[in-house]
Design a protein around this motif. Structure first.
Motif, short mmCIF file in Angstrom:
data_model
loop_
_atom_site.label_atom_id
_atom_site.label_comp_id
_atom_site.label_asym_id
_atom_site.label_seq_id
_atom_site.Cartn_x
_atom_site.Cartn_y
_atom_site.Cartn_z
N ASN A 219 17.05 49.71 -3.14
CA ASN A 219 17.53 48.47 -2.50
C ASN A 219 17.24 47.21 -3.32
O ASN A 219 17.02 46.13 -2.76
N GLY A 220 17.24 47.34 -4.64
CA GLY A 220 17.04 46.17 -5.48
C GLY A 220 18.31 45.78 -6.21
O GLY A 220 19.21 46.60 -6.42
N TRP A 221 18.37 44.51 -6.60
CA TRP A 221 19.45 44.02 -7.45
C TRP A 221 18.99 44.20 -8.90
O TRP A 221 18.16 43.45 -9.39
N CYS B 4 24.43 41.08 -15.79
CA CYS B 4 24.68 40.77 -14.39
C CYS B 4 23.74 41.63 -13.54
O CYS B 4 23.01 42.48 -14.07
N PHE B 5 23.75 41.41 -12.23
CA PHE B 5 22.92 42.20 -11.32
C PHE B 5 23.80 43.00 -10.38
O PHE B 5 24.84 42.49 -9.90
N TYR C 40 15.34 40.87 -7.00
CA TYR C 40 15.89 41.07 -8.34
C TYR C 40 14.91 41.91 -9.18
O TYR C 40 13.70 41.70 -9.12
N ILE C 41 15.47 42.85 -9.96
CA ILE C 41 14.65 43.69 -10.82
C ILE C 41 15.13 43.54 -12.26
O ILE C 41 16.31 43.78 -12.56
N ILE C 42 14.22 43.11 -13.12
CA ILE C 42 14.57 42.91 -14.53
C ILE C 42 13.64 43.74 -15.41
O ILE C 42 12.56 44.16 -14.96
N ILE D 246 9.78 42.91 -10.50
CA ILE D 246 10.50 42.57 -9.28
C ILE D 246 10.28 41.08 -9.01
O ILE D 246 9.15 40.61 -8.93
N LEU D 247 11.40 40.35 -8.89
CA LEU D 247 11.36 38.90 -8.73
C LEU D 247 11.88 38.48 -7.37
O LEU D 247 12.83 39.07 -6.84
#
Length: 570
Positions: free
Chosen positions: A9-11, A19-20, A53-55, A317-318
């Motif tokens: 369930n993360g972007w 992009c996400f 958001y996950i980067i 995770i942001l």
């Protein structure tokens, strides 16, 4: 299939499209196993990212741990909570003090953070003819360090005159050793004022990256000539970012920190540079790209920099793409939990006994060797700017009375550098404009790059007190006013590092910073500004233990240009 970790369930950041997208992340061991819109894996641990958001983990490819005044273990504890999972450290500060022994000691420390290393290319920065350092780096040290796989680049080449000279020079030989190594070794550069033919010659010699302060014009010129740009805080102006954005230069840019002071590190690291880039107009998705994949690719770190199968499972995770403050940081597939350092980091005994210069005398601060008894002198002055480390070279006329330069009456500060390694006992002098406005002094051994003992002030009794305290502490930063020490930071490890935890260090440095600012010194970073009065690779006029130098032409500059006697007096 059962995986070790499933993040749902993360972007998730899609690196190549910048992009996400909503996706689930599966991790096995230390690697990403799969990234898919809706996974069907069982897992030992399931984490709900709750549409955050996950980067990828942030990668800083140009930085100096010594600027944070702590060693690798404490630095690791400091930056991982900010989402930084990999750095490339150029340890040229510890090398200037201890040579390769200092680098080896850094590399011995165990860290959760992945630390790769640059070989310091310029120790001393300008060369032994211009300054005295504790250590020296040459071809023998390069060959030794290249044996370690964690060494992946040659650190910022500063001595452009030797590089583009027709003569055989040490820096040319160092570059040749790196270019003929059995693996790809990048060559990093430092060229803040090079342009035109000199810049082209610098690049032809093998240096194809620069991290120094940029302008829109330099961004385009260096990019067009094939240079990779590493943008630190002082380069992230609206105009520079606009040049990158309008020309879509993201493939050619990485975000870096270079130097982060301890009292700034407690508020952020590379994530703060990301935030600044976005504030100045860079799209968030592009800024993430320039803090993850482009730095990884520049340094040949092909196993990281993106969230994809087979890559190292470093991710962050942001909450949002504005502040870039992590909610959680995963290093090699494991949630990182910050710990504090309860004990001092122990270094070899000799690292605590490196300040070997004499105690100052108050007579050191009286410039009483003028060639005329009474009259005027035209002097070269280092003019401090309100931003950055650039020092302008200006001329001023000041009075001479009874063979003494009246520098205090002229509203100037006196800078004095003491050679601190016990090699020659040099003491040199410079005058500073826009320094301290109130009576007082600051002294430090954290003076780039050779880290000799620098005293700056306009009150001889306070200058004496500050210098003596620094010597007795075996290094650090001290401020003094009205005959009393008002703040200090103890840096007993080589005169440049603390062996205690970051937060105590941060509080002490914050007190020093406030004292310097209260004495009227104005700069965007007063600590770095004072500490780079001795940096001979930064424009325009700087002071080493061997005197004043025009840093572009590497020419010695006399303190006094000429004297004029009073009428009728000799």
């Amino acid at each position: 299939m059962k995986v070790d970790l499933l993040v749902q369930n993360g972007w998730v950041y899609r690196t190549y499209r910048q992009c996400f997208e909503k996706a689930d992340i599966a991790v096995v061991g230390e690697k990403f196993y799969d990234v898919s819109p809706a996974s069907c894996y069982e897992a030992d641990l399931v984490v709900d990212a709750k549409e955050k958001y996950i980067i990828p983990g942030l990668i800083d490819i140009h930085m100096h741990m010594e600027s944070s005044m702590i060693g690798p273990a404490e630095f690791s504890r400091a930056v991982l909570p900010w989402g930084v999972t990999t750095v490339v450290a150029d340890p040229h500060e510890i090398a200037n003090v201890f040579g390769i022994a200092g680098i080896n000691r850094f590399m011995e420390e165990k860290t959760d953070l992945d630390i790769y290393y640059a070989i310091p290319s310029s120790v001393p920065a300008a060369g032994p003819d211009y300054e005295t350092s504790g250590g020296v780096m040459g071809e023998e040290e390069v060959l030794k360090l290249l044996e370690d796989g964690r060494v992946i680049c040659l650190g910022e080449v500063m001595n452009h005159r030797d590089l583009i000279s027709p003569e055989d020079t040490k820096i040319k030989r160092m570059i040749d050793l790196c270019q003929t190594a059995s693996r790809d070794i990048k060559i990093e550069g430092h060229c803040p004022s090079l342009t035109g033919r000199d810049l082209a010659a610098f690049i032809r010699a093998g240096v194809d990256a620069d991290h120094t302060q940029q302008t829109p014009e330099s961004v385009l010129e260096k990019t067009d000539l094939g240079m990779f740009l590493e943008l630190q805080e002082k380069s992230l102006t609206h105009d520079v970012v606009a040049a990158v954005v309008s020309h879509e230069l993201y493939e050619n840019v990485a975000l870096v920190t270079d130097d982060v002071m301890p009292d700034h590190l407690v508020t952020g690291h590379l994530n703060r540079i990301l935030r600044l880039a976005v504030e100045q107009g860079m799209p968030a998705e592009k800024a993430v790209y320039c803090a993850t994949l482009t730095p990884a690719r520049r340094m040949g770190l092909h196993d990281r920099g993106m969230i994809a199968p087979g890559k190292q499972a470093d991710f962050v995770i942001l909450e949002d793409l504005v502040h870039f403050n992590p909610l959680a940081v995963y290093k090699s597939g494991v949630l990182y939990e910050a710990t504090s350092n309860e004990e001092k980091t122990k270094y070899p005994d000799e690292f605590y006994q490196s300040v070997k210069c004499r105690l100052a005398l108050e007579s050191d601060f009286k410039l009483n060797r003028c060639k005329v008894k009474d009259g005027e002198a035209v002097v070269s002055v280092m003019q401090v700017q309100e931003s950055g480390t650039r020092i302008r070279h200006v001329k001023r006329r000041i009075a001479v009375k009874d063979h003494c330069l009246c520098w205090q009456e002229a509203g100037l500060c006196l800078a004095v550098v003491y050679e601190r390694y016990g090699k020659n006992g040099n003491v040199s002098y410079g005058l500073v404009e826009n320094g301290l406005k109130q009576p007082g002094a600051a002294a430090t051994t954290w003076s780039h790059d050779s880290h000799n003992l620098l005293v700056l002030g306009n009150s001889p009794k306070d200058m004496l007190l500050a210098q003596n305290r620094v010597v007795h502490m075996q290094g650090g930063y001290v401020t003094a006013r009205e005959g009393a020490v008002t703040a200090f930071v103890s840096l007993p490890v080589g005169g440049i590092l603390s062996d205690e935890g970051l937060y105590k260090l941060s509080e002490s440095l914050g007190e020093v910073r406030r004292e310097i600012e209260d004495m009227g010194y104005k700069n965007s970073n007063v600590i770095m500004s004072i500490s780079t009065l001795t940096l001979l690779v930064s424009p325009e006029l700087k002071l080493s233990d061997k005197g004043l130098f025009d840093t572009k032409d590497r020419q010695g500059i006399p303190l006094v240009d000429k004297y004029e006697c009073e009428k009728g007096k000799g």
